[in-house]
Design a protein around this motif. Structure first.
Motif, PDB file in Angstrom:
ATOM      1  N   GLY A 115     -15.574   3.944  -0.231  1.00  0.00           N
ATOM      2  CA  GLY A 115     -14.770   5.194  -1.411  1.00  0.00           C
ATOM      3  C   GLY A 115     -13.356   5.704  -1.010  1.00  0.00           C
ATOM      4  N   VAL A 116     -12.626   4.516   0.047  1.00  0.00           N
ATOM      5  CA  VAL A 116     -11.197   4.327   0.116  1.00  0.00           C
ATOM      6  C   VAL A 116     -10.571   2.973   0.145  1.00  0.00           C
ATOM      7  N   GLN A 117      -9.908   3.288  -0.598  1.00  0.00           N
ATOM      8  CA  GLN A 117      -9.073   1.444  -1.698  1.00  0.00           C
ATOM      9  C   GLN A 117      -7.760   1.196  -0.590  1.00  0.00           C
ATOM     10  N   ALA A 118      -8.168   0.205  -0.768  1.00  0.00           N
ATOM     11  CA  ALA A 118      -6.953  -0.403   0.573  1.00  0.00           C
ATOM     12  C   ALA A 118      -6.278  -2.348  -0.001  1.00  0.00           C
ATOM     13  N   VAL A 119      -4.996  -2.596   0.303  1.00  0.00           N
ATOM     14  CA  VAL A 119      -4.387  -2.810  -0.315  1.00  0.00           C
ATOM     15  C   VAL A 119      -4.712  -4.585   0.669  1.00  0.00           C
ATOM     16  N   ALA A 139       4.318   1.629  -4.105  1.00  0.00           N
ATOM     17  CA  ALA A 139       4.788  -0.127  -4.614  1.00  0.00           C
ATOM     18  C   ALA A 139       3.283  -0.356  -5.361  1.00  0.00           C
ATOM     19  N   ARG A 140       3.459  -1.542  -5.716  1.00  0.00           N
ATOM     20  CA  ARG A 140       3.240  -2.408  -5.960  1.00  0.00           C
ATOM     21  C   ARG A 140       2.239  -3.815  -5.291  1.00  0.00           C
ATOM     22  N   PRO A 141       0.822  -3.567  -5.059  1.00  0.00           N
ATOM     23  CA  PRO A 141       0.676  -4.688  -4.508  1.00  0.00           C
ATOM     24  C   PRO A 141       1.220  -6.350  -5.035  1.00  0.00           C
ATOM     25  N   PHE A 196      -4.211   0.397   4.090  1.00  0.00           N
ATOM     26  CA  PHE A 196      -4.792   1.883   3.295  1.00  0.00           C
ATOM     27  C   PHE A 196      -4.063   2.418   2.064  1.00  0.00           C
ATOM     28  N   LEU A 197      -4.055   2.453   0.883  1.00  0.00           N
ATOM     29  CA  LEU A 197      -3.178   2.765  -0.446  1.00  0.00           C
ATOM     30  C   LEU A 197      -2.786   3.785  -0.262  1.00  0.00           C
ATOM     31  N   GLU A 198      -2.050   4.214   0.216  1.00  0.00           N
ATOM     32  CA  GLU A 198      -1.356   5.763   0.870  1.00  0.00           C
ATOM     33  C   GLU A 198      -1.861   7.010  -0.362  1.00  0.00           C
ATOM     34  N   SER A 199      -1.061   6.395  -1.720  1.00  0.00           N
ATOM     35  CA  SER A 199      -1.537   7.266  -3.146  1.00  0.00           C
ATOM     36  C   SER A 199      -2.901   7.365  -3.390  1.00  0.00           C
ATOM     37  N   GLN A 200      -4.359   7.959  -2.178  1.00  0.00           N
ATOM     38  CA  GLN A 200      -5.338   7.958  -2.744  1.00  0.00           C
ATOM     39  C   GLN A 200      -5.028  10.495  -2.677  1.00  0.00           C
ATOM     40  N   ALA A 249       0.547  -0.900   0.446  1.00  0.00           N
ATOM     41  CA  ALA A 249      -0.556  -0.141  -0.081  1.00  0.00           C
ATOM     42  C   ALA A 249       0.682   0.966   0.046  1.00  0.00           C
ATOM     43  N   ARG A 250       1.627   1.147  -0.022  1.00  0.00           N
ATOM     44  CA  ARG A 250       2.960   2.608   0.339  1.00  0.00           C
ATOM     45  C   ARG A 250       2.867   3.019  -1.601  1.00  0.00           C
TER      46      ARG A 250
END
Length: 134
Positions: free
Chosen positions: A99-103, A65-67, A130-134, A61-62
């Motif tokens: 509305g929040v994306q997560a890995v 970075a890729r999942p 939680f995905l940091e790139s939101q 999730a950084r």
């Protein structure tokens, strides 16, 4: 010297009772020990898998970075802390909630059972971040 007299029938039926008592109590204590050991082993493996999946989800999730990197890190952590056979079924996905994306990193691993006792023979744990790139 005359033998001391004792009441009639006293002590005749108790011969060998201590051996039988020991055998029954030893079997019960052994069964309890195996049950507690199985529970402790299952909880240790479950908690370790959850920790590895959560750490992998945080890495995936950084920002930048890729999942899939998180899934690979989860496999490495599981192999280092438990055994590579526990890291055979690791998957990663992106989920959305409110509305929040997560890995999400999911691990399905075998649970070693010491016999017919215990839960079914697999654990399914999920680590989320939680995905940091939101």
């Amino acid at each position: 010297m005359p033998r001391p007299s004792r009441p009639r029938g006293a002590g005749r039926g108790d011969s060998g009772a201590a051996v039988a008592d020991f055998a029954m109590v030893a079997a019960l204590v052994t069964l309890l020990f195996v049950a507690v050991f199985q529970l402790g082993l299952a909880l240790h493996i479950r908690n370790t898998l959850i920790s590895c999946a959560s750490e992998g989800a945080r890495l995936g999730a950084r920002d930048g970075a890729r999942p899939e990197e998180g899934a690979q890190r989860t496999r490495e952590l599981i192999a280092a802390s438990l055994s590579p056979r526990f890291a055979q079924d690791v998957s990663v996905s992106l989920t959305e909630s409110g509305g929040v994306q997560a890995v999400s990193v999911r691990v399905v691993a075998p649970l070693p059972v010491l016999g017919p006792l215990g839960p079914d023979r697999s654990l399914d744990v999920v680590g989320r971040a939680f995905l940091e790139s939101q």
